[in-house]
Design an enzyme around this catalytic site. Structure first.
Site, mmCIF file in Angstrom:
data_model
loop_
_atom_site.group_PDB
_atom_site.id
_atom_site.type_symbol
_atom_site.label_atom_id
_atom_site.label_comp_id
_atom_site.label_asym_id
_atom_site.label_seq_id
_atom_site.Cartn_x
_atom_site.Cartn_y
_atom_site.Cartn_z
ATOM 1 N N ASN A 188 18.802 32.641 129.262
ATOM 2 C CA ASN A 188 18.534 33.144 127.796
ATOM 3 C C ASN A 188 18.224 32.060 126.847
ATOM 4 O O ASN A 188 18.529 30.861 126.994
ATOM 5 C CB ASN A 188 19.990 33.433 127.413
ATOM 6 C CG ASN A 188 20.663 34.216 128.542
ATOM 7 O OD1 ASN A 188 20.445 35.251 128.862
ATOM 8 N ND2 ASN A 188 21.901 33.629 128.993
ATOM 9 N N GLU B 22 16.533 26.637 135.358
ATOM 10 C CA GLU B 22 16.917 27.427 134.154
ATOM 11 C C GLU B 22 16.067 26.893 132.822
ATOM 12 O O GLU B 22 15.432 27.646 131.888
ATOM 13 C CB GLU B 22 18.012 27.715 133.828
ATOM 14 C CG GLU B 22 18.893 28.483 134.856
ATOM 15 C CD GLU B 22 18.235 29.904 135.658
ATOM 16 O OE1 GLU B 22 17.868 30.475 134.806
ATOM 17 O OE2 GLU B 22 18.501 29.938 136.737
ATOM 18 N N HIS C 61 12.491 27.516 132.597
ATOM 19 C CA HIS C 61 12.013 29.030 132.138
ATOM 20 C C HIS C 61 11.623 29.072 130.881
ATOM 21 O O HIS C 61 10.915 30.106 130.403
ATOM 22 C CB HIS C 61 13.160 30.039 132.536
ATOM 23 C CG HIS C 61 13.043 30.694 133.804
ATOM 24 N ND1 HIS C 61 12.178 31.132 134.413
ATOM 25 C CD2 HIS C 61 14.085 31.001 134.829
ATOM 26 C CE1 HIS C 61 12.375 31.994 135.444
ATOM 27 N NE2 HIS C 61 13.720 31.516 135.782
HETATM 28 N N1 TRP Z 1 16.404 35.360 135.850
HETATM 29 C C1 TRP Z 1 17.322 34.608 136.559
HETATM 30 C C2 TRP Z 1 17.045 33.341 137.244
HETATM 31 O O1 TRP Z 1 16.213 33.511 138.375
HETATM 32 C C3 TRP Z 1 18.341 35.441 137.399
HETATM 33 C C4 TRP Z 1 18.798 36.732 137.149
HETATM 34 C C5 TRP Z 1 18.286 37.737 137.189
HETATM 35 C C6 TRP Z 1 20.088 37.055 136.530
HETATM 36 N N2 TRP Z 1 19.140 38.997 137.006
HETATM 37 C C7 TRP Z 1 20.110 38.618 136.846
HETATM 38 C C8 TRP Z 1 21.177 36.101 136.728
HETATM 39 C C9 TRP Z 1 21.368 38.820 136.633
HETATM 40 C C10 TRP Z 1 22.427 36.707 136.283
HETATM 41 C C11 TRP Z 1 22.452 38.235 136.404
HETATM 42 O O2 TRP Z 1 16.965 32.297 136.802
HETATM 43 ZN ZN ZN Z 2 14.469 32.271 137.604
#
Ligand code: TRP
Ligand code: ZN
Length: 879
Positions: free
Chosen positions: A271, A304, A307
């Site tokens: 986030n 993270e 990202h």
């Molecule tokens: N985008 C997150 C990552 O790879 C992972 C993610 C996807 C996630 N769906 C989720 C984390 C649901 C927690 C719950 O870094």
């Molecule tokens: Zn990721």
């Protein structure tokens, strides 16, 4: 009766939304009883949208309290709500503000998607489709808006109030409430929204970016755990600095916050400005975290953080493009680890992960392309294929373009798409244009599922001094893809001469060859090298330059030669694995080992152990036989896991018992009184020492069981203690039951350490394990709402206990299927994930196959399954 494709979403159906959201103004009133969310959405139709086009907003489990348009309450005839959301029948054909008010029940939200409570803390998880559980919205990643968030909560229960972006103001309110207002200036998709309210401790730090901006850093956690957050903070600062150095990417907000929570469906979430983490990926202290935990924390913190550019600044147009952000970001975190630690060791461990998680997926009923073309439930596509194979595809691109060319492509991608929601096509176009190459054929890697088999045969003509490599590739059909195209395979290679060093050649023909790289882009190619003075031993797929299964005609002698002489560490490691694999498979198929082969492997292992040029971490990886799962995959059909288990155990004894003395000597020499440090050299030392101990125990060396028990009791850190416990438990030494009891006694009260006990317990390859797990699960104190506990116990059993999960009488299959049916009602994501353990069922021998099928069918006939679990089950049964 539901039809197969009732919910199926297709890539080919993508269309932009007829409306866009310009800005979002949210107001949360958080109370222990419930939370009220008021949303003001500034919306406008797309210029091409026909007047009268309905506006369909997503919503899930929301209770609508009021709705108004430009300040005027809406009439019942102007909108409709159903299980999937809210429709404005005929919205105005101009910019307008929609105001809704909904009531949420976070304390009852056991799915952990949307707003929920974890140990009293309110927190959110929105990726991929959780925001619709917070308010009505166009909950899709191509809708980018700026967010302003006002939060109010009781000051005593929630003194900390966090959201994305910068803090505008905070202060006291009536009735013991207080408030905070946050604003995120970067337009973002709803899946990156986050909020946290709770009573949390924190550690603070700061980072100055390359251009001199100061960023305030903080990690929030349960009170009393603050001193366990320093490794995570250190990892964060190193990640920030690495992204500047390696990719020229600076952080963009004035604040970067991380919050650790104990109930979380995944590892962590990126986030904007407010990463939320599973606490097992934050907390580290030597007494309770292992070296593997330290590694994972560093890796996921980096992932993270990275990202922020690959995911947040540039996001995905739709969820089919998930690997645009995930594959690329995994590639980036792999490179970070390689630069910070040992590149060779990192590469080998990543290949082990790929083979143990992604290859079985790609060769089973759940196979799908890195960019899928359809899904019923997007949560089921956060897979090893999207993440790990996605990273391999990016790595191949870097191999093909070279480091400088790859960087040029990345720079163009950032420059061109910053602030956009984009696609794999756009990503590839940036590399193609920056390097003036055509990547159309390369793109097939994203679209085609399955692991290609690459076959290499060679011949040497002494008279002509010419050497020919005949290469061919083939990919088996996967669900929905009966025929396969040849791929562009970058094959790194060297021709190793008799003295162990790479040989030269004067000319080469038959394929595109650049220095150490053959680019195979057809089903078959014959590459001929001339001016080769003697028969070379080929070192192929160096550094694992493509995610393929390589089959060669190399005999035992060549492999043992490579195990000693290959100057590519991956190749050297692979050669030892290949010899072990050949021996294991021969034994399973009833061909006894030749007199000379086992001693030769033993000697090669002994030389590896004694080598002065190899480092400890590499040796720890090299000194082992292929896993049972890996052997099963190489056999491929009619697999009998009990037989594999027996043979591997016998081969382990045969290979390592003869070098028991050097193992023991090395074990002793590596012991250390130095205080714990997670650096690469110390980690490698512990890894090799624990490998030596594990091999001694597994090969039944005299006194080994007692040695392990001794190490368990003397251990000054969790790495050494857990290694001793798990070696003892897996071999079920006489001491094992007492050690397990002791561990539970000491650490049962620390949930993250309890997980280690649960996982060891669940992986014991012995009868009775199902009963033991069953009684743990049945204990009313066992928290069935916590994903970490459930995964440690049942995820481990289904994925990591091949003999007991696949028991011939079906007890293991039924046990897991019943569990999935039950937990599906609490947390569908966890249930669906555990169910994927069944993906190996089609390759088992017939009686086990039947037993698996009947357990799966029984689960299906119960009905009332979540979409997550029903989707996995349907695909599992279609094979
Ligand atoms: N985008 C997150 C990552 O790879 C992972 C993610 C996807 C996630 N769906 C989720 C984390 C649901 C927690 C719950 O870094
Ligand atoms: Zn990721």
């Amino acid at each position: 009766m539901r039809t197969e494709n009732e919910h199926t979403i297709y890539f080919k159906d993508y269309a932009p939304s007829p409306y866009r959201v310009l800005s979002v103004d949210l107001d949360f009133r958080i109370r222990p009883e419930n939370t009220r969310v008021r949303a003001l959405l500034t919306i406008e139709p797309h210029p091409d949208t026909a007047p009268g086009t309905p506006l369909v907003l997503d919503g899930d489990d929301l209770r609508l309290e009021s709705i108004a348009l430009d300040g005027a309450p809406m009439l019942a005839a102007d909108y409709a709500t159903d299980a999937n959301g809210l429709t404005l029948v005929e919205p105005p054909h101009r910019r307008f503000v929609l105001e809704t008010e909904v009531i949420l029940q976070p304390q009852g939200n056991t799915k952990l998607m949307g707003l929920y409570r974890s140990s009293g803390t309110w927190c959110t998880q929105c990726e991929p489709e959780g925001f619709r559980r917070i308010t009505y919205y166009l909950d899709r990643p191509d809708i980018l808006a700026t967010f302003k968030v006002t939060m109010r909560a009781p000051r005593d229960v929630a003194p900390v109030l966090l959201a994305n972006g910068n803090l505008l103001e905070k202060g006291a309110a009536d009735d013991g409430m207080h408030y905070a207002v946050w604003h995120d200036p970067f337009p973002k998709p709803s899946y990156l929204f986050a909020l946290v309210a709770g009573d949390l401790g924190s550690i603070k730090d700061s980072f100055t970016t390359a251009s001199g901006r100061a960023v305030d850093l903080a990690i929030y956690c349960e009170h009393g755990k603050e001193d366990q957050c320093h490794w995570a903070m250190d990892s964060l600062k190193r990640s920030m600095s690495w992204d500047e150095r390696r990719f020229g990417r600076e952080y963009d907000l004035d604040i970067f916050n991380i919050v650790a929570v104990s109930d979380f469906n995944f590892g962590a979430m990126e986030n904007k400005g407010l990463n939320i983490f599973n606490d097992k990926l934050v907390f580290a202290q030597p007494e309770s975290a292992t070296d593997a935990d330290y590694d994972n924390i560093e890796r996921v913190i980096a992932h993270e953080y990275f990202h922020n550019w690959t995911g947040n600044r540039i996001t995905c147009r739709d969820w089919f493009q998930l690997c645009l952000k995930e594959g690329l970001t995994v590639y980036r975190d792999q490179e970070f680890t390689s630069d910070e630690r040992s590149r060779a060791v990192k590469r080998i461990s990543d290949v082990v992960t790929l083979r143990s998680a992604q290859f079985p997926e790609d060769g089973g009923p759940l196979a799908h392309p890195a960019r899928p073309d359809q899904y019923r439930e997007i949560n089921n596509f956060y897979t090893p294929t999207v993440y790990e194979k996605g990273a391999e595809i990016v790595r191949m691109l870097a191999t093909l373009l070279g480091e400088a060319g790859f960087r040029k492509g990345m720079d163009l991608y950032f420059e061109r798409h910053d602030g956009q929601a984009t696609t794999i096509e756009a990503f590839l176009a940036a590399f193609a244009e920056a390097n003036n190459v055509d990547l159309e054929h390369f793109k097939t890697w994203y679209l085609q599922a399955g692991t290609p088999k690459l076959t290499a045969e060679d011949s040497y003509d002494a008279e002509r001094q010419s050497y020919t490599l005949t290469l061919s590739q083939e990919t088996q059909p996967t669900p929905g893809q009966p025929t396969k195209q040849p791929l562009v395979i970058p094959l790194k290679f060297a021709l190793i001469g008799p003295n162990g060093s790479p040989m030269n050649w004067s000319d080469v023909s038959g394929a595109e060859v650049r220095d150490d790289l053959i680019v195979l882009d057809a089903a078959r190619a014959e590459v001929t090298f001339t001016g080769v003075s003697s028969r070379p031993v080929p070192s192929l797929l160096r550094g694992f330059s493509a995610p393929v299964v390589l089959e060669t005609t190399a005999g035992m002698e060549d492999q043992l030669f490579l195990a000693r002489h290959d100057d590519d560490p991956f190749g050297r490691w692979q050669a030892l694995q290949d010899v072990g694999m050949a021996l294991a498979i021969a034994a399973i198929q009833g061909t006894p080992w030749s007199e000379a082969d086992v001693p030769a492997l033993s000697a090669a292992m002994g030389d590896t152990l004694g080598s002065e040029s190899l480092d400890d971490a590499f040796k720890a990886l090299a000194l082992q036989l292929p896993s049972e799962a890996q052997i099963a995959r190489n056999i491929g059909k009619d697999v009998d896991p009990d037989r594999i288990h027996e043979v591997r155990a016998a081969l382990t004894r045969a290979v390592f018992e003869p070098i028991a003395l050097p193992l023991l000597q090395r074990y002793r020499a590596l012991s250390s009184d130095a205080p714990y440090s997670p650096d690469a050299a110390s980690t490698g030392r512990r890894a090799l020492r624990n490998r030596a101990m594990g091999l001694l125990v597994a090969s039944d060396a005299a006194g080994a069981a007692a040695l392990a028990a001794q190490q368990y009791h003397d251990a000054k850190n969790m790495t050494d203690r857990l290694a001793a416990l798990s070696a003892s438990a897996l071999a079920w030494t006489g001491e094992a039951p007492a050690l397990l009891a002791d561990f539970y006694e000491r650490f049962g009260g620390n949930p993250l350490v309890l997980d280690k006990w649960l996982a060891v317990t669940a992986s014991v390859p012995r009868e009775g394990v199902i009963e033991r797990i069953g009684s743990t699960l049945a204990d009313p104190a066992f928290p069935k709402t916590n994903p970490n506990r459930l995964r440690a116990l049942m995820g481990t059993f289904a994925m990591n206990n091949p003999t007991q999960f696949t028991r011939r009488d079906g007890a293991g299959f039924r046990f897991v299927a019943d569990f999935v049916g039950e937990v599906d009602k609490i947390n569908p994501q966890v249930a669906a994930r555990v169910l994927t353990g069944f993906r190996i069922w089609p390759m088992l021998e017939q009686s086990r196959r039947k037993a698996a099928h009947s357990a799966l069918s029984a689960l299906q006939s119960k009905g009332a399954l979540s979409r997550n679990t029903a989707d996995i089950l349907a695909r599992m049964l279609a094979s």
